[in-house]
Design an enzyme around this catalytic site. Structure first.
Site, PDB file in Angstrom:
ATOM      1  N   HIS A 221       0.835  -1.204   0.000  1.00  0.00           N
ATOM      2  CA  HIS A 221       0.000   0.000   0.000  1.00  0.00           C
ATOM      3  C   HIS A 221       0.866   1.249   0.000  1.00  0.00           C
ATOM      4  O   HIS A 221       1.938   1.287   0.616  1.00  0.00           O
ATOM      5  CB  HIS A 221      -0.947   0.009   1.205  1.00  0.00           C
ATOM      6  CG  HIS A 221      -0.268   0.003   2.545  1.00  0.00           C
ATOM      7  ND1 HIS A 221       0.056   1.156   3.228  1.00  0.00           N
ATOM      8  CD2 HIS A 221       0.143  -1.011   3.340  1.00  0.00           C
ATOM      9  CE1 HIS A 221       0.634   0.850   4.374  1.00  0.00           C
ATOM     10  NE2 HIS A 221       0.708  -0.466   4.474  1.00  0.00           N
TER      11      HIS A 221
ATOM     12  N   ASP B 285      -0.678   4.265   0.791  1.00  0.00           N
ATOM     13  CA  ASP B 285      -1.231   5.222   1.753  1.00  0.00           C
ATOM     14  C   ASP B 285      -0.509   5.083   3.090  1.00  0.00           C
ATOM     15  O   ASP B 285       0.041   4.031   3.426  1.00  0.00           O
ATOM     16  CB  ASP B 285      -2.742   5.046   1.917  1.00  0.00           C
ATOM     17  CG  ASP B 285      -3.141   3.699   2.491  1.00  0.00           C
ATOM     18  OD1 ASP B 285      -2.495   2.691   2.138  1.00  0.00           O
ATOM     19  OD2 ASP B 285      -4.104   3.639   3.286  1.00  0.00           O
TER      20      ASP B 285
ATOM     21  N   ASP C 128       6.514   1.725   6.811  1.00  0.00           N
ATOM     22  CA  ASP C 128       5.203   1.134   6.512  1.00  0.00           C
ATOM     23  C   ASP C 128       4.524   1.908   5.392  1.00  0.00           C
ATOM     24  O   ASP C 128       3.775   2.832   5.642  1.00  0.00           O
ATOM     25  CB  ASP C 128       4.356   1.162   7.785  1.00  0.00           C
ATOM     26  CG  ASP C 128       3.056   0.407   7.666  1.00  0.00           C
ATOM     27  OD1 ASP C 128       2.879  -0.347   6.690  1.00  0.00           O
ATOM     28  OD2 ASP C 128       2.194   0.571   8.557  1.00  0.00           O
TER      29      ASP C 128
ATOM     30  N   GLU D  46      -5.219   0.968   2.745  1.00  0.00           N
ATOM     31  CA  GLU D  46      -4.908  -0.071   3.735  1.00  0.00           C
ATOM     32  C   GLU D  46      -4.946   0.493   5.138  1.00  0.00           C
ATOM     33  O   GLU D  46      -5.400  -0.172   6.065  1.00  0.00           O
ATOM     34  CB  GLU D  46      -3.525  -0.667   3.452  1.00  0.00           C
ATOM     35  CG  GLU D  46      -3.264  -2.006   4.159  1.00  0.00           C
ATOM     36  CD  GLU D  46      -2.665  -1.857   5.553  1.00  0.00           C
ATOM     37  OE1 GLU D  46      -2.589  -2.872   6.272  1.00  0.00           O
ATOM     38  OE2 GLU D  46      -2.262  -0.736   5.944  1.00  0.00           O
ATOM     39  N   GLU D  47      -4.487   1.716   5.292  1.00  0.00           N
ATOM     40  CA  GLU D  47      -4.424   2.324   6.617  1.00  0.00           C
ATOM     41  C   GLU D  47      -5.763   2.915   7.051  1.00  0.00           C
ATOM     42  O   GLU D  47      -5.931   3.261   8.224  1.00  0.00           O
ATOM     43  CB  GLU D  47      -3.360   3.429   6.649  1.00  0.00           C
ATOM     44  CG  GLU D  47      -1.940   2.962   6.365  1.00  0.00           C
ATOM     45  CD  GLU D  47      -1.342   2.132   7.482  1.00  0.00           C
ATOM     46  OE1 GLU D  47      -2.075   1.793   8.435  1.00  0.00           O
ATOM     47  OE2 GLU D  47      -0.142   1.820   7.402  1.00  0.00           O
TER      48      GLU D  47
END
Length: 387
Positions: free
Chosen positions: A75, A77, A108, A139-140
């Site tokens: 991801h 984001d 991350d 995703e976050e």
């Protein structure tokens, strides 16, 4: 006359990580992060498809048409930066200081994406199979228009992914010390008890929601869900908030609200836990004149990718590059692997996660390069084993 072979393109993992970090893609914003990645993948011969659901940018890119198809998922984001003044380096400047790359997403997980792209760039294009990328911008956040929607669309089209690596920061203390082969499931429950407000001196004129809420939470917390499951931690229930919105000392409140989360191993299914929560709420509400409601949302089921040929490839690749033997683990929170598991066996492997989501999120530059080397060894070993 045959077309000349494309010129080799070598991509620097650190430079690409910096370019991605400089896009302030705080979920659900993209801010051009997908464009940066797509340009690099197209230069490597990938056929890129942008798959937008709602306001979320997603990317599925594939090079090759044959099986096996090895996919890298991740991801672009990131979580909010918090107090930007507390950072020693700008959270989106991607500065390198004392051998450390700073920035939101450095751990991350923009650096892992960059490392896998760099690994691919250093391999021949005529691999005996296909490589693909499944990258989301959701995703976050709520994770409703990201990987789960892409997976559904690919499955409907008959797209086959044979194995998948998710580049989450799984390493605990040293790069390569842990690979995630499964995750516990997650269910959230929002519980509301609506009574009737009144004066504390006249309880017969009110319906106090608090004793009912206390009873519900006591019922839920008193159950030992399990003692663990092979390869998994015990399931656990946590109360994450309780609120009555009452600042007065002489008022019985009108309502009480609470939220709980359960992280559960394969001894349970989300639907069974939801039914249990709802039943306990009904039992606690027996004889209560007000209303009790439980809204449950299953975030994902528990899953396990059994150790075997696929995990052996990853363990060997880590050993090639670091000399370490990683632990195969199911600890930690949820990830998008919970959606991908419906398509194919999936494992997670990436950087050390010590500073993810923190102020001054950072990663050693050498660790990014080492991760690219591991991914390169992994890809080579994968096609040797499965093609």
């Amino acid at each position: 006359m045959t077309s000349p072979a494309p010129e080799p393109v070598s991509i620097d993992s650190v430079a690409l990580a910096q370019a991605l970090i400089r896009r302030p893609s705080v979920t659900p914003a993209d801010e051009g992060a997908m464009d940066v990645l797509q340009r690099q993948l197209e230069a490597l011969g990938f056929n890129c498809r942008r798959m937008k659901f709602g306001e979320i940018e997603n990317l599925y890119a594939r090079r090759g048409t044959e099986r096996p198809n090895l996919c890298f998922a991740g991801h672009t984001d990131v979580v909010p930066v918090g107090d930007s003044a507390a950072w020693t380096q700008g959270p989106f400047e991607a500065e390198i200081q004392d051998g450390m790359l700073y920035g939101r997403g450095a751990v991350d997980m923009k650096s892992a994406i960059a490392a896998f792209v760099a690994a691919v760039s250093n391999l021949p294009r005529d691999l005996p199979g296909s490589l693909s990328f499944l990258i989301t911008g959701d995703e976050e956040g709520v994770a409703e228009d990201g990987t789960v929607r892409v997976v559904q669309a690919l499955a409907a089209e008959g797209e086959v992914i044979d194995h998948c690596i998710v580049g989450e920061p799984t390493s605990a203390n040293l790069l390569g010390d842990m690979v995630k082969i499964g995750r516990r499931g997650s269910i959230n429950a929002w519980i509301a008890v609506d009574g009737r407000q009144g004066h504390v001196a006249y309880p017969q004129r009110a319906a106090n929601p608090i004793p009912v809420m206390v009873d519900i939470l006591s019922r839920l917390q008193s159950r030992v869900l399990d003692e663990g499951y092979e390869g998994f931690q015990p399931s656990n229930l946590e109360v994450t908030t309780i609120d009555v919105g009452n600042t007065a000392t002489n008022v019985i409140p009108a309502s009480a609200k609470a939220r709980i989360n359960i992280r559960f191993n394969p001894a349970h299914q989300g639907k069974d836990l939801r039914a249990w929560i709802e039943q306990e709420c009904r039992d606690a509400a027996d004889g209560f004149s007000g209303r009790v409601e439980a809204l449950c949302k299953i975030g994902g089921e528990a899953f396990l990718t059994q150790p075997g040929a696929f995990t052996d490839v990853i363990v060997a690749a880590v050993g090639d590059a670091t000399g370490r033997v990683p632990e195969l683990s199911t600890t930690g929170g949820t990830s998008d692997a919970r959606f991908i598991r419906s398509l194919c066996p999936v494992v997670e492997f990436g950087l050390v996660g010590a500073t993810m989501h923190a102020v001054d999120e950072r990663v050693p530059v050498q660790e990014i390069r080492d991760l690219a080397n591991i991914y390169q060894a992994l890809i080579g070993r994968y096609f040797a084993a499965f093609a």
